[in-house]
Motif scaffolding. Structure first.
Motif, PDB file in Angstrom:
ATOM      1  N   LEU A 116       0.792  -1.221   0.000  1.00 12.97           N
ATOM      2  CA  LEU A 116       0.000   0.000   0.000  1.00 12.97           C
ATOM      3  C   LEU A 116       0.826   1.275   0.000  1.00 12.97           C
ATOM      4  N   ASN A 117       1.913   1.305   0.771  1.00 16.20           N
ATOM      5  CA  ASN A 117       2.658   2.555   0.856  1.00 16.20           C
ATOM      6  C   ASN A 117       3.229   2.987  -0.484  1.00 16.20           C
ATOM      7  N   SER A 118       3.417   2.043  -1.403  1.00 15.42           N
ATOM      8  CA  SER A 118       3.973   2.398  -2.709  1.00 15.42           C
ATOM      9  C   SER A 118       2.963   3.104  -3.604  1.00 15.42           C
ATOM     10  N   TRP A 119       1.687   3.074  -3.234  1.00 21.14           N
ATOM     11  CA  TRP A 119       0.651   3.722  -4.037  1.00 21.14           C
ATOM     12  C   TRP A 119       0.372   5.152  -3.602  1.00 21.14           C
ATOM     13  N   LEU A 120       0.990   5.596  -2.521  1.00 28.14           N
ATOM     14  CA  LEU A 120       0.741   6.947  -2.030  1.00 28.14           C
ATOM     15  C   LEU A 120       1.433   7.997  -2.896  1.00 28.14           C
ATOM     16  N   ASP A 121       0.771   9.131  -3.052  1.00 26.78           N
ATOM     17  CA  ASP A 121       1.344  10.301  -3.727  1.00 26.78           C
ATOM     18  C   ASP A 121       1.807  10.001  -5.150  1.00 26.78           C
ATOM     19  N   ARG A 122       1.004   9.214  -5.847  1.00 30.31           N
ATOM     20  CA  ARG A 122       1.234   8.953  -7.267  1.00 30.31           C
ATOM     21  C   ARG A 122       0.039   9.464  -8.066  1.00 30.31           C
ATOM     22  N   VAL A 166       3.880   5.503   8.657  1.00 30.66           N
ATOM     23  CA  VAL A 166       2.531   5.317   9.177  1.00 30.66           C
ATOM     24  C   VAL A 166       2.031   3.930   8.821  1.00 30.66           C
ATOM     25  N   THR A 167       1.166   3.403   9.663  1.00 30.27           N
ATOM     26  CA  THR A 167       0.484   2.148   9.376  1.00 30.27           C
ATOM     27  C   THR A 167      -0.809   2.469   8.635  1.00 30.27           C
ATOM     28  N   LEU A 168      -0.979   1.892   7.464  1.00 28.33           N
ATOM     29  CA  LEU A 168      -2.122   2.209   6.618  1.00 28.33           C
ATOM     30  C   LEU A 168      -3.268   1.244   6.872  1.00 28.33           C
ATOM     31  N   ASP A 169      -4.440   1.796   7.125  1.00 32.01           N
ATOM     32  CA  ASP A 169      -5.665   1.020   7.243  1.00 32.01           C
ATOM     33  C   ASP A 169      -6.287   0.945   5.850  1.00 32.01           C
ATOM     34  N   PRO A 170      -6.440  -0.250   5.269  1.00 26.14           N
ATOM     35  CA  PRO A 170      -6.960  -0.344   3.905  1.00 26.14           C
ATOM     36  C   PRO A 170      -8.382   0.161   3.748  1.00 26.14           C
ATOM     37  N   GLN A 171      -9.119   0.275   4.834  1.00 24.76           N
ATOM     38  CA  GLN A 171     -10.475   0.809   4.772  1.00 24.76           C
ATOM     39  C   GLN A 171     -10.490   2.338   4.752  1.00 24.76           C
ATOM     40  N   ARG A 172      -9.605   2.961   5.530  1.00 25.60           N
ATOM     41  CA  ARG A 172      -9.692   4.414   5.724  1.00 25.60           C
ATOM     42  C   ARG A 172      -8.641   5.226   4.978  1.00 25.60           C
ATOM     43  N   HIS A 173      -7.497   4.608   4.649  1.00 22.87           N
ATOM     44  CA  HIS A 173      -6.344   5.412   4.247  1.00 22.87           C
ATOM     45  C   HIS A 173      -5.972   5.310   2.771  1.00 22.87           C
ATOM     46  N   VAL A 174      -6.734   4.594   1.968  1.00 22.37           N
ATOM     47  CA  VAL A 174      -6.346   4.476   0.557  1.00 22.37           C
ATOM     48  C   VAL A 174      -7.404   5.037  -0.391  1.00 22.37           C
ATOM     49  N   ASN A 175      -8.367   5.807   0.133  1.00 21.46           N
ATOM     50  CA  ASN A 175      -9.291   6.499  -0.754  1.00 21.46           C
ATOM     51  C   ASN A 175      -8.555   7.633  -1.462  1.00 21.46           C
ATOM     52  N   ALA A 176      -8.924   7.880  -2.718  1.00 22.03           N
ATOM     53  CA  ALA A 176      -8.210   8.856  -3.533  1.00 22.03           C
ATOM     54  C   ALA A 176      -8.959  10.178  -3.584  1.00 22.03           C
ATOM     55  N   VAL A 177      -8.216  11.269  -3.526  1.00 24.49           N
ATOM     56  CA  VAL A 177      -8.822  12.579  -3.752  1.00 24.49           C
ATOM     57  C   VAL A 177      -8.879  12.835  -5.253  1.00 24.49           C
ATOM     58  N   TRP A 178      -9.970  13.484  -5.679  1.00 21.04           N
ATOM     59  CA  TRP A 178     -10.054  13.874  -7.095  1.00 21.04           C
ATOM     60  C   TRP A 178     -10.749  15.223  -7.268  1.00 21.04           C
ATOM     61  N   GLY A 179     -10.934  15.925  -6.159  1.00 19.77           N
ATOM     62  CA  GLY A 179     -11.499  17.258  -6.237  1.00 19.77           C
ATOM     63  C   GLY A 179     -11.694  17.842  -4.853  1.00 19.77           C
TER      64      GLY A 179
END
Length: 432
Positions: A116-122, A166-179
């Motif tokens: 998961l951490n590799s998908w952040l800020d891409r 940080v420890t990533l919660d797959p439910q709360r922490h991997v939603n993407a912003v788009w606006g």
């Protein structure tokens, strides 16, 4: 003579990956190559040509099986190269429209053990397929949006409880912003508009994110490939090039390329390696060539499968995480994978077939064993062996950062891997 695989270059692999952001696009990319080489796509729901010869393939969702059969009848055995088309990523939920703290979000769910951490800020695009209403029937529309519309933001270091990460919660922490804003926009309407479909006609979807950074060669001597989805499009590409080379090199077996979806989540689906896809296709090949059930079973008894999936190269920063007697080098040649508890399917028969193929192709062979005190991943190999009864060997090309959004392999391993698979597909004689 081993089949020639001159098209199996690292640049070709990069182009293949960049053209194939989802399993459905992998199948389209491969189908286009097969069409250009005179293959005919067959529908599983229709009767197949009765002479049983020629070049054909079938597509079932994100899976594809291709073969080239000559005019020899009877229980001709198969040589199968298997791969999987799916890769770990973040996939769009069924109710994706969310808002939080003044942001518009798209709800995402991790697929297949994504790191998961590799998908952040891409900057992320979206690909996959829609099911759409076509009159009184259901049609399909491929989706590919190569625009930076999504981003999963990292937490600022100043707000973290532990500045080491940080420890990533797959439910709360991997939603993407788009606006920005509190009024949720319809993500599915947005996608439908981009593929020119009326949003009211969208009946279902399989949508996933992909990293928009192109694949490229890196390093001091540009001897490394940096790309997404090397696991397992590295094998899809090498397997395709090996298969295309093998169809022009007569051998003692029918060459088959079998690429399955859903390996990263266990393969238990209508088109995964645990499905009836491969056994059904192989039996229909025999039936179309004038054989019967007994010929099919005899053909399987003489067949061998190479289950191709990428392998772990020894990590320079974590060498202690690897079996010390089984160091694996990038640009060191294909990897034979063995696990005594059958997380890999390799037995002596399969190992012998692939080792001989590497010798015939004049490429080095590396042998991998996972540390006994660490859980070992698995492949399509064990289930393919169980479903068909074929001796199966698990093989791969070495890489780093498996399941990351970006992975790393060696330039010279691309042609070496393809050459070994091509030699495997074209045995001069069948030893079983």
């Amino acid at each position: 003579m081993p089949a020639s695989t001159t098209a199996a270059t690292a640049a070709g692999l990069c182009a293949f990956i960049d053209a194939s952001p989802s399993p459905f696009h992998v199948c389209r990319t491969v189908a286009e190559e097969l069409d250009a080489r005179g293959f005919t796509r067959l529908a599983e729901s229709q009767t197949w040509p009765s002479n049983g010869t020629g070049r054909h393939y079938v597509v079932r969702g994100g899976s594809l099986v291709a073969w080239a059969a000559g005019d020899t009848a009877g229980a001709t055995p198969f040589r199968v190269v298997g791969a999987h088309t799916d890769s770990p990523n973040l996939r769009v939920k069924q109710h994706p429209d969310l808002t939080s703290a003044g942001w518009q979000l798209v709800g995402l769910e991790p697929y297949g053990g994504a790191w998961l951490n590799s998908w952040l800020d891409r900057e992320l695009g979206v690909s996959g397929r829609l099911s759409v209403r076509d009159g009184n029937t259901v049609g399909e529309r491929l989706v590919r949006i190569d625009e930076p519309i999504l981003r999963v933001p990292q937490l600022a270091i100043h707000l973290s409880e532990d500045r080491r990460g940080v420890t990533l919660d797959p439910q709360r922490h991997v939603n993407a912003v788009w606006g920005a804003g509190y009024e949720a926009a319809s993500f599915i309407d947005f996608v439908a508009d981009r593929v020119e479909v009326d949003p009211e006609d969208v009946l279902g979807w399989e949508l996933m994110t992909h990293d928009l950074t192109p694949s490229r060669l890196i390093g001091r001597d540009q001897d490394l490939v940096s790309a997404p989805r090397l696991d397992n499009q590295g094998t899809c590409f090498a397997g395709l090039q090996a298969f295309l080379a093998a169809i022009d090199t007569p051998g003692a077996a029918i060459p088959v390329l079998a690429m399955f979806d859903h390996e990263e989540v266990g393969s238990q689906s209508d088109r995964g390696a645990q499905s009836d896809l491969l056994p059904t296709v192989l039996e229909r090949i025999v039936l179309a060539r004038g054989g019967g059930r007994a010929d099919y079973l005899a053909a399987l008894a003489g067949s061998v499968c190479a289950s191709g999936d990428m392998a772990h190269a020894t990590h320079p920063n974590y060498p202690e995480r690897h079996e010390p007697a089984h160091r694996i080098e990038v640009n060191g040649g294909p990897v034979l994978k063995v696990n005594q508890n059958l997380r890999y399917a390799t037995d002596a028969t399969g190992a012998g077939a692939f080792a001989l193929a590497c010798a015939q192709a004049a490429v080095p062979l590396q042998r991998y064993v996972h540390r006994a005190d660490l859980p070992c991943g698995s492949t399509i190999g064990p289930m393919t062996a169980a479903r068909t009864g074929m001796p199966t060997v698990d093989v791969g090309a070495p890489q780093l950062a498996m399941h990351s959004a970006r992975e790393l392999m060696g330039v010279f391993d691309v042609p070496a891997y393809a050459a070994a698979l091509a030699a495997f597909l074209t045995p001069e004689a069948i030893g079983r």
